[in-house]
Design a protein around this motif. Structure first.
Motif, PDB file in Angstrom:
ATOM      1  N   ARG A 225       0.674  -1.348   0.035  1.00  0.00           N
ATOM      2  CA  ARG A 225       0.044   0.083   0.145  1.00  0.00           C
ATOM      3  C   ARG A 225       0.906   1.199  -0.070  1.00  0.00           C
ATOM      4  N   LEU A 226       1.758   1.200   0.831  1.00  0.00           N
ATOM      5  CA  LEU A 226       2.878   2.459   0.904  1.00  0.00           C
ATOM      6  C   LEU A 226       3.668   2.512  -0.190  1.00  0.00           C
ATOM      7  N   TRP A 227       3.993   1.388  -0.762  1.00  0.00           N
ATOM      8  CA  TRP A 227       4.877   1.419  -2.171  1.00  0.00           C
ATOM      9  C   TRP A 227       4.252   2.022  -3.368  1.00  0.00           C
ATOM     10  N   GLN A 228       2.991   1.463  -3.542  1.00  0.00           N
ATOM     11  CA  GLN A 228       2.422   1.857  -4.645  1.00  0.00           C
ATOM     12  C   GLN A 228       2.123   3.553  -4.416  1.00  0.00           C
ATOM     13  N   ALA A 229       1.827   3.862  -3.252  1.00  0.00           N
ATOM     14  CA  ALA A 229       1.450   5.331  -3.125  1.00  0.00           C
ATOM     15  C   ALA A 229       2.536   6.250  -3.173  1.00  0.00           C
TER      16      ALA A 229
END
Length: 406
Positions: A225-229
């Motif tokens: 979730r963090l990596w994509q954002a």
């Protein structure tokens, strides 16, 4: 020496015992191009992931993701949790409101520092203590007579540090609604896959940053979730070498690097009181009795403190880590425990432990002895040093609320 078959088997089993892997390890393993690992509290952790220079600049220019799951974590709860923690730590826990975080330290009965760390007040009678070393037996012994429950949650609780100027933008883009209202040393609960995660505005870089705590079972989906954002905000995974540069610039100390903890010290002169490692400001003598109180206040009254921990600025650009510090180029005064050339401050900086009166009443005419490798030969350099305040850098974005958008 000849080993018996039984001892040989023990030795082989020890060598074959794998290091533990954190819940985030699959993602770090996939990203790693340096394959540069070390052991942190029994876990496999990266010194670097792809390039420690670029990883450092991710902290200062965009955003960096660092796996802090190996950090030792204790859940302390119960009707006497506040009173118990007030008894064992230096600061007044009564002043720590629910939803806030407190940097603190704790000592043995002789006033020697056992460790430092962060104390999270999750609710009125529910706390989380995060630190470098394991202290469960000591905590359990100290809890005798208190109505508290102490549980180590290092294995079950995954944790990430998200640091850097775009860290707020990453969380905002990831859907952490209301994250802009979080103040420094404040925490809040968010939902991820139906589970509660805790996000605190804390970190070890002196920059804008956050720490996230989640059940181990949802760690990979939280990372994703963090990596994509973070794709549009320059998010990078980093190892300890980059983090270490940033923490030195911020003037933060590390247990068993800048000072030796009381439980691991092999010699009596290696132990340190809070005042001897720059933690005198943590001591609250007005609160009820706490571990080491009498010894600490007695040392202050008798002026029997033996060491000073100071920040140094050193001429030149060659890092002075582990260099000896001299007074007037002749008398040994102490040792540099951490040193770098700071790309941000554009200075050669260091943290050093000095034997008093050096660093206290004697602060001038200090030198460091650096051995620099040039063309396969070591050259001895004596460089002038001056004591300067820590932190070495101060960034407005670290405390700005709401954070700046970058």
């Amino acid at each position: 020496m000849t080993l018996t078959p039984a001892l040989r088997r023990v030795g082989q089993a020890h060598i074959a015992t794998p290091r533990l892997e954190t819940p985030f390890h699959p993602r770090l393993q996939a990203l790693s191009t340096t394959n540069d690992w070390y052991t942190w509290a029994g876990y496999k952790a990266p010194h670097s992931v792809f390039d420690e220079e670029l990883e450092y600049f991710a902290i200062r220019s965009t955003a960096a993701l660092f796996d802090i799951s190996p950090m030792v974590k204790y859940r302390i709860s119960g009707g006497d949790a506040e009173r118990f923690l007030n008894r064992v730590t230096l600061r007044d826990v009564r002043k720590l409101r629910p939803g806030r975080v407190q940097y603190t330290a704790w000592c043995d009965d002789h006033g020697h520092v056992l460790d430092d760390g962060t104390l999270f007040r999750l609710a009125e009678t529910d706390f989380r203590l995060c630190c470098q070393e394991r202290h469960l037996p000591w905590l359990a012994d100290s809890a005798e007579g208190f109505s508290v429950t102490i549980e180590e949650e290092t294995e079950t609780l995954a944790a990430l540090a998200l640091q850097g100027p775009t860290s707020f933008s990453v969380l905002d883009a990831a859907g952490f609604s209301g994250i802009e209202t979080l103040k420094p040393f404040q925490l809040a609960a968010f939902l991820h896959e139906g589970h509660e995660i805790i996000v605190s505005r804390t970190g070890f870089t002196g920059d804008l940053g956050y720490e996230l705590f989640a059940p181990a079972g949802i760690a990979l989906s939280l990372w994703d979730r963090l990596w994509q954002a973070g794709e549009l905000f320059g998010l990078r995974a980093i190892g300890y070498n980059a983090l270490n540069r940033a923490r030195i610039e911020a003037g933060f100390i590390v247990a068993n690097a800048d000072f030796t903890t009381a439980e691991t010290a092999l010699r009596p002169d290696r132990e340190r009181m809070p005042d001897e490692i720059g933690l005198d400001w943590l001591v609250d003598p007005e609160k009820p009795f706490f571990n080491g109180r009498d010894a600490i206040l007695n040392a202050r009254q008798k002026k029997s403190l033996r060491y000073s921990l100071v920040g140094l600025e050193i001429e030149g650009n060659i890092p002075a880590e582990h260099a000896i510090v001299y007074h007037r180029k002749s008398r040994e005064a102490g040792i540099v425990t951490a040193g770098i050339w700071s790309p941000l401050a554009k200075r050669n900086i260091a943290i050093a432990t000095l034997s008093r009166p050096f660093g206290a009443s004697i602060v001038d005419d200090l030198w460091v002895e650096i051995y620099a490798l040039k063309e396969l030969q070591y050259q001895k350099l004596m460089k002038r040093a001056k004591i300067v305040p820590r932190p070495f850098i101060k960034l407005e974005r670290r405390t700005a609320t709401p954070p700046f958008r970058f």
